[in-house]
Design a protein around this motif. Structure first.
Motif, PDB file in Angstrom:
ATOM      1  N   GLN A  80      47.082  52.807  39.745  1.00 16.52           N
ATOM      2  CA  GLN A  80      48.184  52.651  38.785  1.00 16.52           C
ATOM      3  C   GLN A  80      48.389  51.257  38.233  1.00 16.52           C
ATOM      4  OE1 GLN A  80      50.016  55.041  37.514  1.00 16.52           O
ATOM      5  NE2 GLN A  80      48.439  56.195  38.913  1.00 16.52           N
ATOM      6  N   ARG A  81      47.329  50.742  37.841  1.00 14.38           N
ATOM      7  CA  ARG A  81      47.227  49.345  37.251  1.00 14.38           C
ATOM      8  C   ARG A  81      45.793  49.346  36.062  1.00 14.38           C
ATOM      9  NH1 ARG A  81      45.382  44.265  39.425  1.00 14.38           N
ATOM     10  NH2 ARG A  81      44.421  44.079  37.252  1.00 14.38           N
ATOM     11  N   PHE A  82      46.124  48.446  35.164  1.00 16.41           N
ATOM     12  CA  PHE A  82      44.998  48.470  33.974  1.00 16.41           C
ATOM     13  C   PHE A  82      43.820  47.933  34.741  1.00 16.41           C
ATOM     14  CE2 PHE A  82      43.121  46.205  30.341  1.00 16.41           C
ATOM     15  CZ  PHE A  82      43.184  47.220  29.566  1.00 16.41           C
ATOM     16  N   HIS A  83      42.723  48.350  34.258  1.00 15.54           N
ATOM     17  CA  HIS A  83      41.185  48.011  34.425  1.00 15.54           C
ATOM     18  C   HIS A  83      40.482  47.770  33.219  1.00 15.54           C
ATOM     19  CE1 HIS A  83      41.729  47.665  38.724  1.00 15.54           C
ATOM     20  NE2 HIS A  83      42.085  48.969  38.809  1.00 15.54           N
ATOM     21  N   THR A  84      39.536  46.811  33.339  1.00 13.71           N
ATOM     22  CA  THR A  84      38.550  46.599  32.142  1.00 13.71           C
ATOM     23  C   THR A  84      37.053  46.588  33.099  1.00 13.71           C
ATOM     24  OG1 THR A  84      40.048  45.582  30.839  1.00 13.71           O
ATOM     25  CG2 THR A  84      37.875  45.583  30.120  1.00 13.71           C
ATOM     26  N   VAL A  85      36.228  47.406  32.421  1.00 13.19           N
ATOM     27  CA  VAL A  85      34.885  47.493  32.970  1.00 13.19           C
ATOM     28  C   VAL A  85      33.974  47.067  31.963  1.00 13.19           C
ATOM     29  CG1 VAL A  85      32.887  48.944  34.020  1.00 13.19           C
ATOM     30  CG2 VAL A  85      35.374  49.301  34.729  1.00 13.19           C
ATOM     31  N   HIS A  86      33.009  45.987  32.186  1.00  9.14           N
ATOM     32  CA  HIS A  86      32.043  45.522  31.102  1.00  9.14           C
ATOM     33  C   HIS A  86      30.673  45.993  31.669  1.00  9.14           C
ATOM     34  CE1 HIS A  86      34.932  42.656  29.246  1.00  9.14           C
ATOM     35  NE2 HIS A  86      35.346  42.464  30.606  1.00  9.14           N
ATOM     36  N   LEU A  87      29.851  46.256  30.854  1.00  5.08           N
ATOM     37  CA  LEU A  87      28.611  46.890  30.926  1.00  5.08           C
ATOM     38  C   LEU A  87      27.719  45.657  30.465  1.00  5.08           C
ATOM     39  CD1 LEU A  87      30.088  49.518  31.200  1.00  5.08           C
ATOM     40  CD2 LEU A  87      27.743  50.476  30.499  1.00  5.08           C
ATOM     41  N   TRP A  88      26.820  45.148  31.513  1.00  2.00           N
ATOM     42  CA  TRP A  88      25.949  43.875  31.046  1.00  2.00           C
ATOM     43  C   TRP A  88      24.592  44.395  31.438  1.00  2.00           C
ATOM     44  CZ3 TRP A  88      27.836  39.005  29.228  1.00  2.00           C
ATOM     45  CH2 TRP A  88      29.106  39.063  29.395  1.00  2.00           C
ATOM     46  N   ARG A  89      23.666  44.343  30.424  1.00  2.00           N
ATOM     47  CA  ARG A  89      22.138  44.905  30.317  1.00  2.00           C
ATOM     48  C   ARG A  89      21.441  43.524  31.067  1.00  2.00           C
ATOM     49  NH1 ARG A  89      17.416  45.860  27.639  1.00  2.00           N
ATOM     50  NH2 ARG A  89      16.548  47.519  28.281  1.00  2.00           N
ATOM     51  N   LEU A  90      20.650  43.584  32.012  1.00  2.00           N
ATOM     52  CA  LEU A  90      19.761  42.771  32.618  1.00  2.00           C
ATOM     53  C   LEU A  90      18.309  42.814  31.586  1.00  2.00           C
ATOM     54  CD1 LEU A  90      20.227  43.183  36.451  1.00  2.00           C
ATOM     55  CD2 LEU A  90      21.449  41.557  34.911  1.00  2.00           C
ATOM     56  N   ASP A  91      18.187  41.513  31.068  1.00  2.00           N
ATOM     57  CA  ASP A  91      17.022  41.611  30.228  1.00  2.00           C
ATOM     58  C   ASP A  91      16.177  40.416  30.583  1.00  2.00           C
ATOM     59  OD1 ASP A  91      15.286  41.833  28.266  1.00  2.00           O
ATOM     60  OD2 ASP A  91      16.466  42.013  26.660  1.00  2.00           O
ATOM     61  N   GLY A  92      14.953  40.549  31.039  1.00  2.00           N
ATOM     62  CA  GLY A  92      14.135  39.279  31.450  1.00  2.00           C
ATOM     63  C   GLY A  92      15.153  38.133  32.040  1.00  2.00           C
ATOM     64  N   GLY A  93      15.878  38.548  33.037  1.00  2.00           N
ATOM     65  CA  GLY A  93      16.590  37.589  33.755  1.00  2.00           C
ATOM     66  C   GLY A  93      18.111  37.197  33.184  1.00  2.00           C
ATOM     67  N   ARG A  94      18.304  37.360  31.960  1.00  2.00           N
ATOM     68  CA  ARG A  94      19.513  37.375  31.173  1.00  2.00           C
ATOM     69  C   ARG A  94      20.415  38.459  31.068  1.00  2.00           C
ATOM     70  NH1 ARG A  94      18.154  34.403  25.680  1.00  2.00           N
ATOM     71  NH2 ARG A  94      20.593  34.143  26.061  1.00  2.00           N
ATOM     72  N   GLU A 137      22.399  55.088  25.951  1.00  2.00           N
ATOM     73  CA  GLU A 137      21.342  55.090  25.072  1.00  2.00           C
ATOM     74  C   GLU A 137      20.047  54.372  25.146  1.00  2.00           C
ATOM     75  OE1 GLU A 137      23.216  54.896  21.337  1.00  2.00           O
ATOM     76  OE2 GLU A 137      23.800  57.238  21.163  1.00  2.00           O
ATOM     77  N   GLN A 138      20.167  53.298  26.080  1.00  2.00           N
ATOM     78  CA  GLN A 138      19.114  52.306  26.281  1.00  2.00           C
ATOM     79  C   GLN A 138      18.997  52.220  27.830  1.00  2.00           C
ATOM     80  OE1 GLN A 138      19.879  48.277  24.464  1.00  2.00           O
ATOM     81  NE2 GLN A 138      21.767  49.183  23.304  1.00  2.00           N
ATOM     82  N   ALA A 139      17.745  52.510  27.886  1.00  2.00           N
ATOM     83  CA  ALA A 139      17.165  52.321  29.372  1.00  2.00           C
ATOM     84  C   ALA A 139      17.191  50.977  29.906  1.00  2.00           C
ATOM     85  CB  ALA A 139      15.653  52.652  29.659  1.00  2.00           C
ATOM     86  N   GLY A 140      17.322  50.910  31.268  1.00  2.00           N
ATOM     87  CA  GLY A 140      17.346  49.584  31.969  1.00  2.00           C
ATOM     88  C   GLY A 140      18.328  49.385  33.018  1.00  2.00           C
ATOM     89  N   LEU A 141      18.398  48.305  33.676  1.00  2.00           N
ATOM     90  CA  LEU A 141      19.229  48.028  34.754  1.00  2.00           C
ATOM     91  C   LEU A 141      20.664  47.428  34.188  1.00  2.00           C
ATOM     92  CD1 LEU A 141      19.748  48.121  37.846  1.00  2.00           C
ATOM     93  CD2 LEU A 141      18.710  45.912  37.905  1.00  2.00           C
ATOM     94  N   TYR A 142      21.781  47.623  34.504  1.00  2.00           N
ATOM     95  CA  TYR A 142      23.103  47.293  33.945  1.00  2.00           C
ATOM     96  C   TYR A 142      23.844  46.906  35.366  1.00  2.00           C
ATOM     97  CZ  TYR A 142      21.765  49.537  29.618  1.00  2.00           C
ATOM     98  OH  TYR A 142      21.276  49.843  28.578  1.00  2.00           O
ATOM     99  N   ARG A 143      24.601  45.870  34.907  1.00  2.00           N
ATOM    100  CA  ARG A 143      25.792  45.288  35.941  1.00  2.00           C
ATOM    101  C   ARG A 143      27.083  45.753  35.552  1.00  2.00           C
ATOM    102  NH1 ARG A 143      24.134  42.242  40.342  1.00  2.00           N
ATOM    103  NH2 ARG A 143      22.339  40.705  39.881  1.00  2.00           N
ATOM    104  N   LEU A 144      27.871  46.316  36.241  1.00  2.00           N
ATOM    105  CA  LEU A 144      29.249  46.586  35.854  1.00  2.00           C
ATOM    106  C   LEU A 144      30.206  45.774  36.728  1.00  2.00           C
ATOM    107  CD1 LEU A 144      27.727  49.673  36.744  1.00  2.00           C
ATOM    108  CD2 LEU A 144      29.387  50.492  35.414  1.00  2.00           C
TER     109      LEU A 144
END
Length: 260
Positions: A145-159, A180-187
Motif C-alpha cells: 500500500q505504497r507507491f513503487h518504481t522499478v527500473h530495468l537496467w541492461r548489463l552491457d559490457g560491464g556497463r 524484446e532484448q536478450a541479456g541480463l538485467y538488474r531490477l
C-alpha cells in the motif's frame, strides 16, 4: 425310464468332465512369461545444479530506522543472500550456452511467448531472480500500500544501460512490459535500496536454471554435449564453469559464490 433331451445330455457330460478334472483336448494354460525389468526404463537423465555460499557470505541486517513508510517496521534482513541447508545458496541464475559441438543440434521451434509474473511484496521482489525467454511479457504487481518504481537496467559490457522505468501505484496489478532484448538485467528501486533483483532474458540456444531455497535446481531436457555455464548472484558476483552432458547420461554442475 426317463429319456434325456440332447441339450440336457450335453450339460451332464460337461459336469462329469469338470468333476473328474479331465483335460480331454482342452488347451493347457500358458506358463506366466517373465516380465522385463522396468527398473531403469523410467529413469530420466538429469542435470543437477548445486551452488553453495562461501564462508563469508551473509545477508545484511537492516535497522528499524532504515525501513521506510509502507514496509513492515522493525529490524529485518535484506533478503538478498538466502542460505539454506548445507549452505545452499538460493536465487542463483545459471546461464547455460551451447559450447563447441561435434554435430549440429536438431532444429527446434522457439517456445510460444508467455506471461512471467513478478510481484512486489513487503518492499521486496518475489521472486528475487527470474529467467524468461525473449518475447515473454513481464507482468508486475504491487502488493504494498505504497507507491513503487522499478527500473530495468541492461548489463552491457560491464556497463548498465537504462531500458525501462515502471511505476506501480499502491495495490496496482498486471502492469505489462514485453521483453524484446536478450541479456541480463538488474531490477532496482530508486526509493528502497534493497528492492532489487536480477532478470535474465534468454536468447536462441540459451537455457537457464535458478536455485531454490536449498541451492539446487535440475533440468531433464538439456541436449547432450558441452555447455558453458555462468553462475550469477545479485550481490555475491558471478563465476564461470562448464559441463559435459553425455548422451543418455546425467551430469552435475557445482559452484560456490563468492568464488574462492
Amino acid at each position: 425310464m426317463h429319456l434325456l433331451r440332447p441339450r440336457d445330455a450335453l450339460a451332464l457330460a460337461a459336469l462329469l468332465l469338470l468333476g473328474t478334472g479331465c483335460s480331454c483336448g482342452a488347451p493347457r494354460p500358458e506358463p506366466p512369461q517373465a516380465q522385463p525389468d522396468q527398473g531403469d526404463q523410467d529413469d530420466v537423465p538429469v542435470t543437477l545444479l548445486r551452488v553453495t555460499a562461501g564462508p563469508d557470505a551473509a545477508d545484511q541486517v537492516l535497522e528499524a530506522s532504515q525501513i521506510p513508510y509502507g514496509c513492515a517496521p522493525g529490524d529485518r534482513s535484506e533478503g538478498s543472500v538466502r542460505i539454506g541447508a548445507d549452505r545452499g545458496l538460493a536465487d542463483v541464475i545459471a546461464s547455460l550456452k551451447r559450447g563447441p559441438q561435434l554435430t549440429a543440434d536438431p532444429p527446434s521451434s522457439p517456445p510460444a511467448p508467455s506471461d512471467r509474473l513478478l510481484r512486489i511484496d513487503d518492499c521486496g521482489l518475489v521472486p528475487r531472480s527470474l529467467a524468461v525467454a525473449k518475447g515473454d511479457t513481464l507482468v508486475l504487481s504491487n502488493g504494498d500500500q505504497r507507491f513503487h518504481t522499478v527500473h530495468l537496467w541492461r548489463l552491457d559490457g560491464g556497463r548498465e544501460r537504462s531500458l525501462q522505468t515502471i511505476a506501480l501505484a499502491p495495490g496496482e496489478a498486471d502492469v505489462r512490459f514485453v521483453l524484446e532484448q536478450a541479456g541480463l538485467y538488474r531490477l532496482r528501486s530508486d526509493q528502497i535500496p534493497w528492492l532489487r533483483g536480477l532478470l535474465l532474458v534468454q536468447g536462441a540456444g540459451e537455457r537457464a536454471l535458478i536455485t531454490d531455497a536449498d541451492g539446487t535446481a535440475e533440468a531433464s531436457d538439456l541436449q547432450p554435449g558441452s555447455w558453458d555455464v555462468r553462475l550469477i548472484h545479485e550481490t555475491l558476483g558471478e563465476t564461470d564453469t562448464t559441463v559435459e552432458i553425455a548422451p543418455g547420461g546425467s551430469a552435475a554442475i557445482y559452484g560456490t559464490l563468492p568464488a574462492p
